[in-house]
Design an enzyme around this catalytic site. Structure first.
Site, mmCIF file in Angstrom:
data_model
loop_
_atom_site.group_PDB
_atom_site.id
_atom_site.type_symbol
_atom_site.label_atom_id
_atom_site.label_comp_id
_atom_site.label_asym_id
_atom_site.label_seq_id
_atom_site.Cartn_x
_atom_site.Cartn_y
_atom_site.Cartn_z
ATOM 1 N N THR A 179 0.728 -1.072 -0.176
ATOM 2 C CA THR A 179 -0.085 0.031 -0.121
ATOM 3 C C THR A 179 0.908 1.271 -0.159
ATOM 4 O OG1 THR A 179 -0.214 -0.564 2.209
ATOM 5 C CG2 THR A 179 -2.305 -0.973 1.133
ATOM 6 N N SER A 215 14.245 -5.635 5.799
ATOM 7 C CA SER A 215 14.646 -4.461 5.295
ATOM 8 C C SER A 215 16.128 -4.336 6.109
ATOM 9 C CB SER A 215 13.676 -3.425 5.589
ATOM 10 O OG SER A 215 13.762 -2.273 4.682
ATOM 11 N N SER A 216 16.817 -5.122 5.547
ATOM 12 C CA SER A 216 18.469 -4.877 5.797
ATOM 13 C C SER A 216 18.953 -3.687 5.186
ATOM 14 C CB SER A 216 19.231 -5.917 5.844
ATOM 15 O OG SER A 216 19.379 -6.283 4.332
ATOM 16 N N GLU A 235 17.965 4.211 -2.883
ATOM 17 C CA GLU A 235 17.620 2.915 -2.976
ATOM 18 C C GLU A 235 16.991 3.150 -4.562
ATOM 19 O OE1 GLU A 235 16.598 0.456 -0.125
ATOM 20 O OE2 GLU A 235 15.740 -0.860 -1.315
ATOM 21 N N ASP A 243 9.764 1.262 4.719
ATOM 22 C CA ASP A 243 10.936 0.851 5.379
ATOM 23 C C ASP A 243 11.964 1.907 6.097
ATOM 24 O OD1 ASP A 243 9.597 -1.391 4.330
ATOM 25 O OD2 ASP A 243 11.766 -1.863 2.943
HETATM 26 P P1 ADP Z 1 15.918 -6.727 2.787
HETATM 27 O O1 ADP Z 1 16.107 -4.954 2.440
HETATM 28 O O2 ADP Z 1 14.798 -7.335 2.561
HETATM 29 O O3 ADP Z 1 17.010 -7.461 3.641
HETATM 30 P P2 ADP Z 1 17.570 -6.208 0.103
HETATM 31 O O4 ADP Z 1 17.698 -7.005 -0.902
HETATM 32 O O5 ADP Z 1 16.518 -4.822 -0.239
HETATM 33 O O6 ADP Z 1 16.747 -7.362 1.117
HETATM 34 O O7 ADP Z 1 18.655 -5.584 0.763
HETATM 35 C C1 ADP Z 1 19.794 -6.437 0.797
HETATM 36 C C2 ADP Z 1 20.972 -6.028 0.601
HETATM 37 O O8 ADP Z 1 21.555 -4.914 1.036
HETATM 38 C C3 ADP Z 1 22.322 -7.025 0.465
HETATM 39 O O9 ADP Z 1 22.388 -7.881 -0.640
HETATM 40 C C4 ADP Z 1 23.291 -5.862 0.547
HETATM 41 O O10 ADP Z 1 23.659 -5.478 -0.654
HETATM 42 C C5 ADP Z 1 22.803 -4.843 1.597
HETATM 43 N N1 ADP Z 1 23.240 -5.067 2.963
HETATM 44 C C6 ADP Z 1 22.414 -4.987 3.917
HETATM 45 N N2 ADP Z 1 22.857 -4.994 5.081
HETATM 46 C C7 ADP Z 1 24.232 -5.009 4.673
HETATM 47 C C8 ADP Z 1 25.460 -4.903 5.471
HETATM 48 N N3 ADP Z 1 25.525 -5.355 6.835
HETATM 49 N N4 ADP Z 1 26.716 -4.969 4.965
HETATM 50 C C9 ADP Z 1 26.708 -4.950 3.589
HETATM 51 N N5 ADP Z 1 25.719 -4.774 2.885
HETATM 52 C C10 ADP Z 1 24.534 -4.939 3.449
HETATM 53 MG MG MG Z 2 15.154 -3.880 1.013
#
Ligand code: ADP
Ligand code: MG
Length: 385
Positions: free
Chosen positions: A35, A125-126, A159, A171
């Site tokens: 959404t 959302s890493s 992004e 996020d």
């Molecule tokens: P999500 O947000 O669901 O975790 P994404 O594909 O949007 O998945 O983001 C993951 C990507 O973010 C990883 O492949 C990497 O490129 C980057 N990333 C996230 N955390 C780290 C980290 N601690 N060190 C380096 N890159 C990171």
């Molecule tokens: Mg992501």
């Protein structure tokens, strides 16, 4: 858990200097899926898994970064135009720095070391945790104060422009604005945010990682965005005031849905009903009506599975198993879909049984080991002392 002392020790050994420490959390979305880019409502909470950034300012404009997760180092220079979209994790870091500068922040160079316990690519959302934690660190190390919303918008723009994912604002906004003990009801058009206390109660938020991520995710994401835009174009012939699906009520949708071709009709139905569910869920959560909250979560999953078609067999299996466990109030896929995690509202007293059933049931059905984790609502980006 990230051992912050050992992160600071590693920083000292690596850069031969002292660091300050910052963090920004991952998030789980309780309800309101897909959404955000339709200018509607979402109900996420920041979780107690986060990306930590140890950092120290430099006298020049170089930004050196080391990721502990990848055991890789990289760097860029703020005075040299970036290339962007190299498909590297550095794109997220460089992207947010350049987007902040575009918004008028004059940043200093910095030495940074990043370590995260948000699982990468699992839908928690890493990526936003990485953008927001490094953006927050760079701003703090440069003594630049900006509106928190601007930081979220810069991270989102990173992004879009440096990674190439046309994500909504949920996020990044949650990683900035999260509040311990609270979920956030966010109006993704105005960014008006209401904190909904979830505090200590008899229910917990459990996240189950399916451990799969299907390739479809990003291409289908862009397709869904286009299908929603098409829906808006057609509905505007009858409802000219509509700017986004957020402006369409369930009643109006039912009046005009016959004009929409498939699958646009079903895509729009998901968004319109999901917005309504999200508003009801926020009230139910606030009033402690967890049964109602859970019911809305199950409906959300069904809608994502059948109308929006962004679920997958593993997510459906995980929700199906959860729904059969006594004490599970609600369960649904969370995040973009095609893998990643489910979010579950579980009675504290039933937690052991829940974990046992998910572990054995999911393994039996898929031959995969699920990963289960109990999430506490945590604060957004901040400096850690
Ligand atoms: P999500 O947000 O669901 O975790 P994404 O594909 O949007 O998945 O983001 C993951 C990507 O973010 C990883 O492949 C990497 O490129 C980057 N990333 C996230 N955390 C780290 C980290 N601690 N060190 C380096 N890159 C990171
Ligand atoms: Mg992501």
């Amino acid at each position: 858990m990230i051992d912050t002392r050992s992160l600071l020790d590693s920083f000292r050994r690596f850069y031969d200097r002292e660091a300050r420490l910052f963090r920004a959390p991952g998030r789980v979305n309780l309800i309101g899926e897909h959404t955000d880019y339709n200018e509607g409502f979402v109900l996420p909470m920041a979780i107690d898994r986060a990306t930590f950034v140890a950092g120290a300012a430099r006298d020049d404009r170089r930004v050196r970064v080391h990721s502990v997760n990848f055991d890789e180092s990289a760097e860029f220079n703020l005075d040299v135009e970036g290339r962007g979209r190299r498909g590297l994790w550095l794109d997220y870091v460089e992207g947010v720095a350049r987007e902040l500068e575009k918004r008028g922040a004059r940043l200093r160079g910095a030495d940074l070391m990043i370590s995260s316990d948000v699982p990468l690519g699992a839908g928690l959302s890493s990526s936003a945790a990485l953008e927001v934690s490094t953006g927050f660190a760079l701003l703090s190390l440069s003594d630049v104060a900006i509106n928190p919303k601007e930081l979220a918008l810069a991270a989102q723009a990173a992004e879009h422009n440096y990674v190439g994912a046309q994500v909504g604002i949920m996020d990044q906004f949650t990683a900035v604005m999260g509040k311990r003990g609270h979920a956030l009801l966010i109006d993704c058009r105005s960014l008006e945010t209401t904190q909904i206390p979830i505090g200590a109660s008899e229910v917990v938020v459990a996240i189950c990682d399916t451990r799969v991520k299907h390739e479809l995710a990003s291409s289908e994401y862009n397709t869904r965005r286009r299908e929603c835009e098409r829906g808006v174009e057609i509905l505007r012939e009858w409802l000219p005031q509509v700017r986004a699906l957020r402006d369409v009520s369930v009643e109006d949708f039912e009046r005009y849905e016959n004009h929409l071709p498939e699958p646009v009709r079903r895509r729009c139905r998901h968004i319109v009903t999901e917005d309504a569910r999200t508003l009801l869920a926020a009230e139910a959560l606030r009033d402690g009506r967890t049964e109602e909250m859970g019911r809305l979560m199950f409906l959300s999953h069904k809608s994502l599975r059948d109308d929006y078609e962004v679920s997958c067999a593993e997510l459906d299996t995980m929700v199906e198993i959860a729904s059969g466990v006594k004490g599970v109030m609600g369960a649904r896929m969370t995040g973009g879909g095609f893998g990643g995690c489910t979010v579950n509202l579980v009675l504290r007293a039933s937690l052991d049984e829940f974990q046992k059933e998910i572990e054995s049931g999911y393994k039996r059905a898929t031959k995969l080991d699920p990963f289960i984790y109990i999430a506490e609502a945590s604060d957004g980006a901040k400096e850690v002392s």
